[in-house]
Design an enzyme around this catalytic site. Structure first.
Site, PDB file in Angstrom:
ATOM      1  N   GLU B  49       0.868  -1.174   0.000  1.00  0.00           N
ATOM      2  CA  GLU B  49       0.000   0.000   0.000  1.00  0.00           C
ATOM      3  C   GLU B  49       0.897   1.213   0.000  1.00  0.00           C
ATOM      4  O   GLU B  49       1.780   1.337   0.844  1.00  0.00           O
ATOM      5  CB  GLU B  49      -0.874   0.032   1.256  1.00  0.00           C
ATOM      6  CG  GLU B  49      -1.986  -0.994   1.273  1.00  0.00           C
ATOM      7  CD  GLU B  49      -2.799  -0.924   2.566  1.00  0.00           C
ATOM      8  OE1 GLU B  49      -3.587  -1.852   2.797  1.00  0.00           O
ATOM      9  OE2 GLU B  49      -2.640   0.037   3.338  1.00  0.00           O
ATOM     10  N   ASP B  60      -5.864   9.559  10.086  1.00  0.00           N
ATOM     11  CA  ASP B  60      -4.549   9.050  10.453  1.00  0.00           C
ATOM     12  C   ASP B  60      -4.039   9.622  11.766  1.00  0.00           C
ATOM     13  O   ASP B  60      -4.279  10.777  12.092  1.00  0.00           O
ATOM     14  CB  ASP B  60      -3.544   9.359   9.332  1.00  0.00           C
ATOM     15  CG  ASP B  60      -3.746   8.430   8.156  1.00  0.00           C
ATOM     16  OD1 ASP B  60      -3.606   7.212   8.352  1.00  0.00           O
ATOM     17  OD2 ASP B  60      -4.077   8.916   7.059  1.00  0.00           O
ATOM     18  N   TYR B 175     -10.482  -4.547   3.662  1.00  0.00           N
ATOM     19  CA  TYR B 175      -9.564  -4.057   4.678  1.00  0.00           C
ATOM     20  C   TYR B 175     -10.376  -3.868   5.951  1.00  0.00           C
ATOM     21  O   TYR B 175     -11.197  -2.964   6.033  1.00  0.00           O
ATOM     22  CB  TYR B 175      -8.944  -2.738   4.198  1.00  0.00           C
ATOM     23  CG  TYR B 175      -7.848  -2.149   5.060  1.00  0.00           C
ATOM     24  CD1 TYR B 175      -7.830  -2.287   6.452  1.00  0.00           C
ATOM     25  CD2 TYR B 175      -6.804  -1.415   4.472  1.00  0.00           C
ATOM     26  CE1 TYR B 175      -6.819  -1.736   7.214  1.00  0.00           C
ATOM     27  CE2 TYR B 175      -5.790  -0.851   5.240  1.00  0.00           C
ATOM     28  CZ  TYR B 175      -5.809  -1.017   6.608  1.00  0.00           C
ATOM     29  OH  TYR B 175      -4.816  -0.457   7.369  1.00  0.00           O
TER      30      TYR B 175
END
Lengths: 406, 268
Positions: B49, B60, B175
């Site tokens: 990734e 994040d 994911y």
């Protein structure tokens, strides 16, 4: 009068034209859908409506007056100028209108922890206030740059029992505070309600915040009708995210005779690149959950906004404004830091009202526009907040300009 | 078969999970980042990734935020990220590579142009954090039409009612974000992950990779016993943060990658 239909948006996906939407991480999607459902139920619930009206009246102090600014009008020598006195609300700005609505919703949803972002600190103070009133835990994210220039508001929030978390990321302003609040929300999904302070973010926030702020425009209609027997001819409000403006504008969108003007912050001037004018100096993009106009560079990276007023210092704008700009219903103009400061001083001296630097942007536009209009033109300016919080900033600028003269 | 399909099928036959590594393109600079990227397959990365830097990475944690800042400071942009993939592909035609990031830089680049160039560069799939299925028509649909996989994040908050919506447009792999939170934060227990995978399996036949909060070979091995893929990002990026020289950055990332790979390969 031609009837149009501009007040029905957004659609089920939260879109105003191509603006708005729900561009968020999957962790937040179920929360946002849940909030949407709860809000749809609450706004039709007579009990919720009754309670909201009670707190607006007895806690916030509504209705706020629509005040004929006689000396401003004389000075400009044109349009008849009215000030919508949102600065007289509890906590000193329009922000509380939205906070009281969302806190009632949070309580209804059983949330125990309230988080919010703040720029100038007015939304932070309003959020801390309602959280205290309802006995809920409150965490406010605020950029370090803003903490520096708005220390009095930081102290207010702490007095009210809120925890103020400094955000150092980016330039330490409103957008960074919003990023950090979103990070908190994805982490604390079970107990936390994110009380967004403006008409931006993922659907349903832009519509919900607008609805809670629309009390400004609804009152203005009635008050103008009572005082002048007709609708105003023009409305003027400043825009950062755009909640005070949307609140004033929305009830008038279908009244084609009413000219509507939104005033963005041009900072040092749009041409310098140091400004906060997303519509006049930005391009469409996606940030903080919605598609709207953004300040961005050639690579689609977000550019930091600049304005003397911390409350306008945001690189985006509510999606409904983006749409109203796109279809041309609202005229979006901009004024610089210096023009806003000049209007700030004039308002102090002429009306004995110290306006927030945010609201001074709207006043600066009035000083440009009103002199050119006839005496029977009724102009309403949203005096969205009071300037007590800005003393430090204004003092600093007065000292600077003194030094420049010597 | 796509590279992702081929890779997950092969690994299934070998009865082991994939090590999926995340690094941000251009962190700490283009050349160092390219050296890391080129070294990852030999160090045991099965799927790569590659983060597309953005000023406002809202999902994040601190490690990846700093990686974004370093990369942007070194003038990384989308065009250079695609160039990096092209250079990677000159020496590697097997390792699936997925671009991961936020929508705005893509929106600004132009969706059609981005998809065409990504495909041509040798990109296999996309993970775009702020692109939920509600907005499929804007990126997911055209990307899949062009042969790029669109990998979705599912989370502990994605309930059984919503899962079909999320999985409907998914391809490549799923994911699973094992904790509600930002990248690099706390980790879930193996019991929680096991239950989550069981639930996901009822809804999809796609390979399931698990990420968020996996930092050590031991943690990677524990997840590798349960899932089809193990995603590690922040721990690798910390090696770049803590490196004094570009050589140390490359060595730090690749050494940790090798250790993680060993954990994953010996897990079952």
């Amino acid at each position: 009068m031609t009837q149009s239909n501009l007040r029905t948006g957004p659609d089920a996906n939260g879109l105003f034209g191509s603006f708005g939407g729900r561009y968020v991480a999957e962790t937040l999607m179920p929360l946002i859908l849940d909030l949407d459902r709860e809000y749809e139920l609450a706004k039709k619930d007579p009990e919720f409506i009754k309670e909201l009206a009670y707190f607006q009246r007895d806690y916030v102090g509504r209705p706020s007056p629509l005040y004929f600014a006689e000396r401003l009008t004389e000075f400009c020598g044109g349009a008849k100028i009215y000030l919508k006195r949102e600065e007289l609300n509890h906590t000193g700005a329009h922000k509380i209108n939205n906070c009281i609505g969302q806190i009632l919703l949070a309580r209804r949803m059983g949330k125990k922890r309230i988080i919010a972002e703040t720029g100038a600190g007015m939304h932070g103070v309003a959020t801390a206030t309602v959280a205290a009133r309802f006995g809920l835990q409150c965490v406010i994210y605020m950029g370090t740059t803003d903490i520096e220039r708005q220390q009095a508001n930081v102290f207010r929030m702490k007095l009210l029992g809120a925890e103020v978390i400094p955000v150092v990321a980016g330039t330490g302003t409103l957008k960074d505070a919003m990023n950090e609040a979103l990070r908190d929300w994805v982490t604390n999904v079970d107990n936390t309600f994110y009380l967004i302070g403006t008409v931006a973010g993922p659907h349903p926030y832009p519509a919900m915040v607008r609805d809670f702020q629309a009390v400004i425009g609804k009152e203005t209609r009635d008050q103008m009708q009572a005082q002048e027997g007709r609708l105003p001819d023009s409305l003027v409000a400043c825009i950062g995210g755009g909640s005070n403006a949307m609140g004033l504008f929305h009830p008038f969108l279908d009244d084609t005779s009413v000219e509507i003007i939104g005033v963005e912050a041009a900072g040092y001037g749009i041409e310098t690149g140091k400004h906060a004018a997303s519509l006049n100096g930005g391009e469409p993009g996606v940030l903080h959950g919605n598609r709207t106009f953004l300040l961005q560079d050639d690579d689609g990276q977000i550019i930091d906004a600049h304005s003397i007023s911390a409350g306008l210092d945001y690189p985006g704008i509510g999606p409904e404004h983006a749409w109203l700009h796109d279809i041309g219903r609202v005229e979006y103009t901009s004024v610089t830091d210096d023009e806003a400061l000049d209007a700030f001083h004039k308002c102090c001296r002429l009306e004995g009202i110290i306006p927030a630097l945010e609201s001074a942007h709207a006043l600066a536009e009035v000083f440009k526009r009103a002199p050119t209009l006839p005496a029977d033109h009724l102009m309403v300016v949203n005096l969205s907040g009071r300037g007590d919080k800005d003393m430090q900033t204004v003092m600093h600028h007065m000292e600077q300009s003194q030094q420049e003269k010597h | 078969m796509s590279r992702l399909q081929t890779r997950f099928t092969e690994l299934k036959e070998q009865n082991r999970a994939a090590l999926v590594t995340f690094v941000t393109a251009g962190d700490p600079d283009y050349d160092t980042s390219l050296a890391i990227l080129k070294g990852l397959p030999a160090a045991g990365a099965d799927v790569i990734e590659l983060g597309m830097p953005f000023t406002d990475p809202m999902a994040d944690g601190p490690a990846i935020q700093l990686a974004n800042i370093r990369a942007l400071g070194a003038k990384q942009n989308l065009a250079k990220t695609l160039q990096m993939v092209r250079e990677f592909r000159t020496g590697n035609n097997d390792t699936p590579l997925v671009l991961m990031g936020y929508f705005n830089p893509i929106h600004h680049y132009g969706v059609a142009r981005f998809i065409a160039e990504a495909k041509e560069s040798g990109v296999d799939g996309l993970i775009v954090v702020d692109m939920p299925p509600e907005h499929n028509s804007e990126l997911c649909d055209p990307a899949q039409a062009a042969g790029l996989d669109f990998i979705r994040l599912t989370t502990p908050t994605t309930d059984d009612v919503r899962l079909p919506t999320v999985l409907a447009g998914s391809s490549g792999f799923v994911y699973y974000v094992s904790v509600a939170g930002v990248t690099g934060a706390g980790s879930a227990t193996t019991e929680q992950v096991s239950a989550a995978i069981e639930r996901l399996r009822r809804h999809t036949d796609l390979p399931i990779s698990v990420g968020f909060g996996i930092r050590t070979p031991e943690q990677a091995a524990a997840i590798a016993r349960l899932a089809d893929g193990v995603v590690v990002g922040s721990a690798l990026i910390d090696k770049i943060e803590n490196a004094a020289t570009p050589e140390q950055a490359v060595d730090g990332v690749l050494s940790l990658c090798a250790a993680l790979a060993e954990g994953v390969r010996n897990a079952r």
